[in-house]
Design a protein around this motif. Sequence first.
Motif, mmCIF file in Angstrom:
data_model
loop_
_atom_site.group_PDB
_atom_site.id
_atom_site.type_symbol
_atom_site.label_atom_id
_atom_site.label_comp_id
_atom_site.label_asym_id
_atom_site.label_seq_id
_atom_site.Cartn_x
_atom_site.Cartn_y
_atom_site.Cartn_z
ATOM 1 N N UNK A 55 0.848 -1.188 0.000
ATOM 2 C CA UNK A 55 0.000 0.000 0.000
ATOM 3 C C UNK A 55 0.884 1.238 0.000
ATOM 4 N N UNK A 56 0.348 2.350 -0.507
ATOM 5 C CA UNK A 56 1.130 3.579 -0.610
ATOM 6 C C UNK A 56 1.765 3.991 0.718
ATOM 7 N N UNK A 57 1.037 3.787 1.811
ATOM 8 C CA UNK A 57 1.544 4.221 3.120
ATOM 9 C C UNK A 57 2.730 3.399 3.602
ATOM 10 N N UNK A 58 3.015 2.268 2.932
ATOM 11 C CA UNK A 58 4.141 1.417 3.325
ATOM 12 C C UNK A 58 5.331 1.545 2.390
ATOM 13 N N UNK A 59 5.327 2.543 1.513
ATOM 14 C CA UNK A 59 6.404 2.638 0.520
ATOM 15 C C UNK A 59 7.757 2.997 1.128
ATOM 16 N N UNK A 60 7.769 3.448 2.375
ATOM 17 C CA UNK A 60 9.051 3.719 3.022
ATOM 18 C C UNK A 60 9.828 2.422 3.286
ATOM 19 N N UNK B 23 9.847 -0.069 1.033
ATOM 20 C CA UNK B 23 9.982 -0.725 -0.268
ATOM 21 C C UNK B 23 11.409 -1.211 -0.534
ATOM 22 N N UNK B 24 12.399 -0.375 -0.274
ATOM 23 C CA UNK B 24 13.784 -0.745 -0.580
ATOM 24 C C UNK B 24 14.207 -1.978 0.207
ATOM 25 N N UNK B 25 13.838 -2.027 1.484
ATOM 26 C CA UNK B 25 14.192 -3.168 2.329
ATOM 27 C C UNK B 25 13.502 -4.450 1.851
ATOM 28 N N UNK B 26 12.235 -4.328 1.451
ATOM 29 C CA UNK B 26 11.476 -5.505 1.010
ATOM 30 C C UNK B 26 12.002 -6.021 -0.330
ATOM 31 N N UNK B 27 12.361 -5.105 -1.239
ATOM 32 C CA UNK B 27 12.956 -5.518 -2.510
ATOM 33 C C UNK B 27 14.250 -6.282 -2.257
ATOM 34 N N UNK B 28 15.048 -5.786 -1.307
ATOM 35 C CA UNK B 28 16.305 -6.457 -0.969
ATOM 36 C C UNK B 28 16.042 -7.865 -0.445
#
Length: 469
Positions: free
Chosen positions: A220-225, A227-232
């Motif tokens: 969700x948009x509110x969790x995009x902070x 994103x980088x960690x989850x992609x990793x």
Amino acid sequence: MIKDNQKYFNRLHLLVDAAVVAVSYLLAWYIKFCTIFADTEPGAGALDMRTYFSFLYFVVPEYIVLYYFFNMYAPKRATRRKYEIENILKANTVGIVFFIVVLYIIKQPDFSRFMMGAFFVINIVFTVVCRTLIRNMLLYFRRKGYNLKYMLLVGYSRAAEEYITRINANPQWGYVVRGILDDRVPSGTIYKGVKVVGRIENIKYILPENKLDEIAITLALKDYDRLENIVDLCEKSGVHTKFIPDYNSLVPSQPYTEDLMGLPVINIRYVPLTNTLNWVCKRAVDILGSLAGIILFSPIMLIAALAVKLTSRGPVIFKQERVGLHNKTFKMYKFRTMETQKAQTEQKAWTVKDDPRVTKIGRFLRHTSLDELPQLFNILAGEMSLVGPRPERPQFVEKFKEEIPRYMIKHQVRPGLTGWAQINGYRGDTSIRKRIEHDLFYIENWTMSLDFKIMFLTIFKGFINKNAY
């Protein structure tokens, strides 16, 4: 798992394409030299069979490279059939042109032109048929539960719901969503058969235990902070990862990016008609089409003008202010179909079914859309186009731009005499939202062939319409 078999399938597909190219070439040679066409081309027999066949060493690799270049070995799960056929046509056109250039460079004037033309046609037909058979075979196996691709969604959002909805509606794609990981939505929550199976941090434990083919990040948009960690985290798993943004209502169906010195920039709206060449081509068709229409329909317009003048008091041509390209207003012409009324009264609402203001001859003109013919002069003047979103009055534009998201995008192109919304039944007193959805589809997916398709369908669906009051 799919990833274990995909490379073998791609190799097999490549061999099939090579065989199709070779068979098409040999069949073209046979038609030229072993049938009634054998003596129809002077000079073609100067080359022996061995010379013709030796060119296969060049033709087959050439076409395989072109097929790869035109993205014909991409996964077919969600690729539309028409795009694959378009790529086949493009690859074969480039292939035959390049072949001719090579023959010119090596100074080989005796190579049969008829054979090249036959090869061009046969190879397109055989390739389309072969790939259609492969596609249908894969669809059959997926419906039977084979060749499936198992996925995990990371993040519960509108994007996740829309993705699941599309997958459920298209079982032929062969996607199976095993579950969703999310920190905000409780475990056990189910959306259309797909369950939230745990928190996002559980991905490090789930991946080793489950045979997954893909991970889709649907935060969700509110969790995009995060994103980088989850992609990793996802990329460390070695599983193919893709990102489905939670702002698809803003990004067009075919977004395009720009490289700003290494910084990718996503353009929010792609409008093909901002391209100068596209604009010139469309304008040329508008000028020629409007001139042809004025000449062709001049007897009908003369009869309609006389009918309007003789059956009711008032001017023959009704001029109304509409909003056009770049939000500029212009006077749109129509044959008058209503009793003459004050401007303030006329602006209050649009025409509805059994509107008492419409005259008898006006009702016929509206039902057959003949009242719109004077707009050919608007098109010739550059205020309108043959095809585009229908223009609206300023007061309704002010109203709809506040109520309907993306409404004002329609003014990035010239308004049209007919349009994608109109041939799909959205004209008159119908859903404005649906009309705008169709207008946006047209704007973002414009091609000259789409314009010709709309003009052709207008003959059957646009002129006489149940919603034309």
